[in-house]
Design an enzyme around this catalytic site. Sequence first.
Site, mmCIF file in Angstrom:
data_model
loop_
_atom_site.group_PDB
_atom_site.id
_atom_site.type_symbol
_atom_site.label_atom_id
_atom_site.label_comp_id
_atom_site.label_asym_id
_atom_site.label_seq_id
_atom_site.Cartn_x
_atom_site.Cartn_y
_atom_site.Cartn_z
ATOM 1 N N PHE A 46 0.896 -1.157 0.131
ATOM 2 C CA PHE A 46 -0.476 -0.071 0.065
ATOM 3 C C PHE A 46 1.166 1.294 -0.352
ATOM 4 O O PHE A 46 0.922 2.075 0.464
ATOM 5 C CB PHE A 46 -0.768 -0.183 0.868
ATOM 6 C CG PHE A 46 -1.597 -1.373 1.388
ATOM 7 C CD1 PHE A 46 -2.947 -1.866 0.689
ATOM 8 C CD2 PHE A 46 -1.036 -1.833 2.765
ATOM 9 C CE1 PHE A 46 -3.462 -3.123 0.958
ATOM 10 C CE2 PHE A 46 -2.153 -3.513 3.095
ATOM 11 C CZ PHE A 46 -2.845 -3.500 1.502
ATOM 12 N N ALA A 82 0.136 -2.384 -13.903
ATOM 13 C CA ALA A 82 -0.144 -3.705 -14.702
ATOM 14 C C ALA A 82 -0.199 -2.656 -16.096
ATOM 15 O O ALA A 82 0.215 -3.730 -17.132
ATOM 16 C CB ALA A 82 -1.467 -3.389 -14.973
ATOM 17 N N ARG A 133 -8.832 -0.447 -20.032
ATOM 18 C CA ARG A 133 -9.229 -1.270 -20.505
ATOM 19 C C ARG A 133 -8.988 -2.672 -19.902
ATOM 20 O O ARG A 133 -7.697 -1.670 -18.198
ATOM 21 C CB ARG A 133 -7.760 -1.902 -21.356
ATOM 22 C CG ARG A 133 -8.215 -3.162 -21.863
ATOM 23 C CD ARG A 133 -7.656 -4.409 -23.162
ATOM 24 N NE ARG A 133 -7.639 -5.253 -23.903
ATOM 25 C CZ ARG A 133 -6.924 -5.487 -25.083
ATOM 26 N NH1 ARG A 133 -5.493 -5.369 -25.107
ATOM 27 N NH2 ARG A 133 -7.241 -6.699 -25.275
ATOM 28 N N LEU A 160 -7.542 -6.121 -18.173
ATOM 29 C CA LEU A 160 -6.745 -7.434 -18.007
ATOM 30 C C LEU A 160 -7.577 -8.666 -17.687
ATOM 31 O O LEU A 160 -7.783 -9.503 -18.234
ATOM 32 C CB LEU A 160 -5.765 -7.342 -17.923
ATOM 33 C CG LEU A 160 -4.620 -6.471 -18.199
ATOM 34 C CD1 LEU A 160 -3.530 -6.138 -18.049
ATOM 35 C CD2 LEU A 160 -4.581 -6.509 -20.074
ATOM 36 N N THR A 188 -9.663 -9.815 -10.414
ATOM 37 C CA THR A 188 -8.462 -9.516 -9.616
ATOM 38 C C THR A 188 -8.484 -8.184 -10.164
ATOM 39 O O THR A 188 -8.125 -7.249 -9.038
ATOM 40 C CB THR A 188 -7.216 -9.656 -10.604
ATOM 41 O OG1 THR A 188 -7.413 -9.207 -11.930
ATOM 42 C CG2 THR A 188 -7.044 -11.401 -10.588
ATOM 43 N N GLN A 224 -9.532 -5.466 -6.297
ATOM 44 C CA GLN A 224 -9.193 -4.465 -6.097
ATOM 45 C C GLN A 224 -9.143 -2.665 -6.040
ATOM 46 O O GLN A 224 -9.344 -2.284 -5.155
ATOM 47 C CB GLN A 224 -8.062 -3.696 -7.811
ATOM 48 C CG GLN A 224 -6.759 -4.727 -7.863
ATOM 49 C CD GLN A 224 -5.801 -3.627 -7.522
ATOM 50 O OE1 GLN A 224 -5.352 -3.066 -5.993
ATOM 51 N NE2 GLN A 224 -4.107 -3.286 -8.506
ATOM 52 N N LYS A 237 -4.747 1.950 -17.862
ATOM 53 C CA LYS A 237 -5.065 3.130 -16.720
ATOM 54 C C LYS A 237 -5.020 2.627 -15.510
ATOM 55 O O LYS A 237 -3.325 3.495 -14.956
ATOM 56 C CB LYS A 237 -6.333 4.258 -17.131
ATOM 57 C CG LYS A 237 -6.886 4.383 -18.236
ATOM 58 C CD LYS A 237 -8.020 5.208 -18.029
ATOM 59 C CE LYS A 237 -8.332 6.442 -19.009
ATOM 60 N NZ LYS A 237 -9.839 6.694 -19.067
ATOM 61 N N GLY A 242 -5.203 0.273 -8.884
ATOM 62 C CA GLY A 242 -5.456 0.692 -7.599
ATOM 63 C C GLY A 242 -5.420 1.296 -6.851
ATOM 64 O O GLY A 242 -6.139 1.010 -5.621
ATOM 65 N N GLU A 243 -4.873 3.277 -7.372
ATOM 66 C CA GLU A 243 -5.419 3.920 -6.148
ATOM 67 C C GLU A 243 -6.521 4.529 -6.550
ATOM 68 O O GLU A 243 -7.357 4.583 -5.382
ATOM 69 C CB GLU A 243 -4.284 4.336 -6.486
ATOM 70 C CG GLU A 243 -3.132 4.929 -5.702
ATOM 71 C CD GLU A 243 -2.302 3.933 -5.902
ATOM 72 O OE1 GLU A 243 -0.797 3.658 -5.236
ATOM 73 O OE2 GLU A 243 -1.760 3.274 -7.099
#
Length: 774
Positions: free
Chosen positions: A256, A526, A659, A661, A665, A669, A732, A735-736
């Site tokens: 994190f 990613a 996009r 993937l 998963t 996130q 793009k 995670g954040e």
Amino acid sequence: MNDSLSFEPPKAGSVVGQPVNRIDGLAKVTGQARYAAEYDLPGLTYAALKTSTIAKGRITRIDATAALREPGVLAVLTHENLPKMAQTPNTLAGKYAIYGMHMGYMPMTGDEIFYAAQPVAVVVADTFERATQAAALVQVTYEEARPVASYQSAQAEVFDPNGQGFVFDLKKVTRGNPQAALAASPVQVKATYVHAINHHNPMEPGATIAHWEGPDRVTVYDSTQAVAMSQQSLAVVLGLPQEQVRVITKFIGGGFGCKFNLWPHTVLATLAAKAVGRPVKLVLTRQLMFTSLGHREDQEQTITLGATQEGKLTTLIHEKTSTTSPWDIFAEPNAAILNWLYACPNYESSHRVARANVMTSTYMRAPGESPGSFAIECGLDELAAKLNLDPLEIRLRNYADLDSGTGQPWSSKGLKECYRRGAELFGWSKRSRQPGVTRDGQLLVGWGMATASYPVRPAQGRARVRLYADGHALVQTSATDLGTGTYTIITQVAADGLGLPMDRVRFELGDSTLPTAPASGSSVAAATVSSSVHLAIQDVWQRLAAMAVRDSQSPLFKAPLTDLTNEQDRLVLRKDPSKGESFAALLQRQGLTDIEGVGNSKSGEGFEADQLAFDNKPGTKQTKRSMYSFGVHFCEVKVDPDLGTVRVSRWVSVMDGGRILNPKTARSQIIGGAIMGIGSALMEATNRDEYFARYTNADLAGYHVPINADIPDMTVEFVDGHDPYVNAMGVKGIGEVAMVGSVAAVANAVYHATGKRVRSLPIIPSKVLGRDAV
């Protein structure tokens, strides 16, 4: 790469874009996945830290006599006998010289104490228990001084860093004439929002095993999000050529942001291993995690909004004050998101900091954007309430068709679709305009929402793909997998690009000897790694194509390169796919066992169209564009009016992350980021004693984080976010953005439930019931 020849990225319906299970899942649940502290090296020893009991002062004496008498103790290292570093980053100039070394003061380089629990000795023994026991016996005497605990301390000196931030630019920004616009605005809102100290607390603590393989070559197994940056930083600290420092991180148990940079414990473990001539393992205790890997700083933000009677923003003024360390100027750039998120002609932002006796703060998921969104999204909600407007409606009235800060067009923006779909899934149209009136039995019910956005940050990475004639492939890059699914999504990209089943692709990461990749942070991994792997695969296909057209035995002999394309594991003619051959046949006929390609990708800086493999207009030039992920969170809370307890009972997130993937998963996130936001909103706070500048709840008994019972089932969807500008794969990053706006969605829902606005985090029962609510 031959610009006249391009091969397609994986298409819809292939394994890319499918909810594939994690390929590393079995290794993790069966214990085969090896984390940094789990390498059993011959002669391994164990280190324990002795830390300071004061937050400010000097060491006057260290007595290690009793510790050295303990059985199995190999060394007690202090500032007096620790092996010297080639360069010590204890000044801003030193930090800039050591790439990625935002680590705070390097302890044990002198006798000065700057913060509580600062390492003052490292004890190395043949077992962990003996090292811990011996560390407790080290006697340290101090000359103590009164510390400064935070920017709120009476003795704190608050100042304007004037653009001197170590990592982030903290310059004052002004657009238009915000003060004059404010004076002329018929509707005004001014409020101060306070954010508590937050700590990352990943499941896996900071951990390092250092092993010297001779006097000038070292291998470090480290729990780091940034293998390449750690290698570079360690090389400078140790005074070694970069290729003589190897960093390995195959699995990470969460980070994190706290594992983004090189921290003192990794350097100390490496120097201790050099001193004793044996491998050394140093694992931080849970308590030391609160003083060793940074934190989200304590901060307050004052936001002033001016608007028309219709709710259109005319001016936005943002002021932030936060705590920084004695040696650093680190502050989250909260104002950044305010500058682009909504259309507003007049804008001003400023940052102020105060030095205190604390370990430096650092990146925490969506640094700047997450706490900044708490201010603007709550402020906009307050403006909507003042005008009796729906919170979603006021956001639509201030929708930014261009980036307000730069005036540039967006590379893509699916935010309106996120709003529409999120409101539909949540049932937002049924929301009562009046707060404090909706009940479920005795419980007050509130609905809140907030916008999410996060930039596509520039990053560059390399990848290597080796395709074997027997029909399998090896993909390599030094990226790391934080547990978010990097192993899986990159295997998907490689399998589709090469036309192979996933079980015929082996993906290696987490080793600094592999091609350099960016850190897993800032939502770049990613996007950059998938694009570099895709370009490496293009390189492979182009080499195969050049080989085929020169081979008289190939069905493609003398065919123009531009007439060729790839179809699964075959090279074929575009106009006649029946004419072609498999890569295996081509390689075997050439007597080759394998062929290798490399790819170098840049994300977040824009692409000319002729650089994109899937662009249909080669040679065209594109305008520079602003690149962001977008989204929205909708939240329902239930509040007990007698106890003040708040529980999140429903949640909907809809995201535009370019996009996607792997939707499985990716969904994880978004859920993880939203849960972090719920924790920050309702329970997470590290308390620092005002007099001693020590944390009073530095463990998971006192620092509360969400558990399963705190979180409802969460609905997550993604809108079609095709973006041809961000990178070669159109990814793009998510995670954040998952955390941005989530805190504000909870806070806004609490207001709607109770009619009381709590502007200080976390929103605990005493604040809901007490005078902090307005």
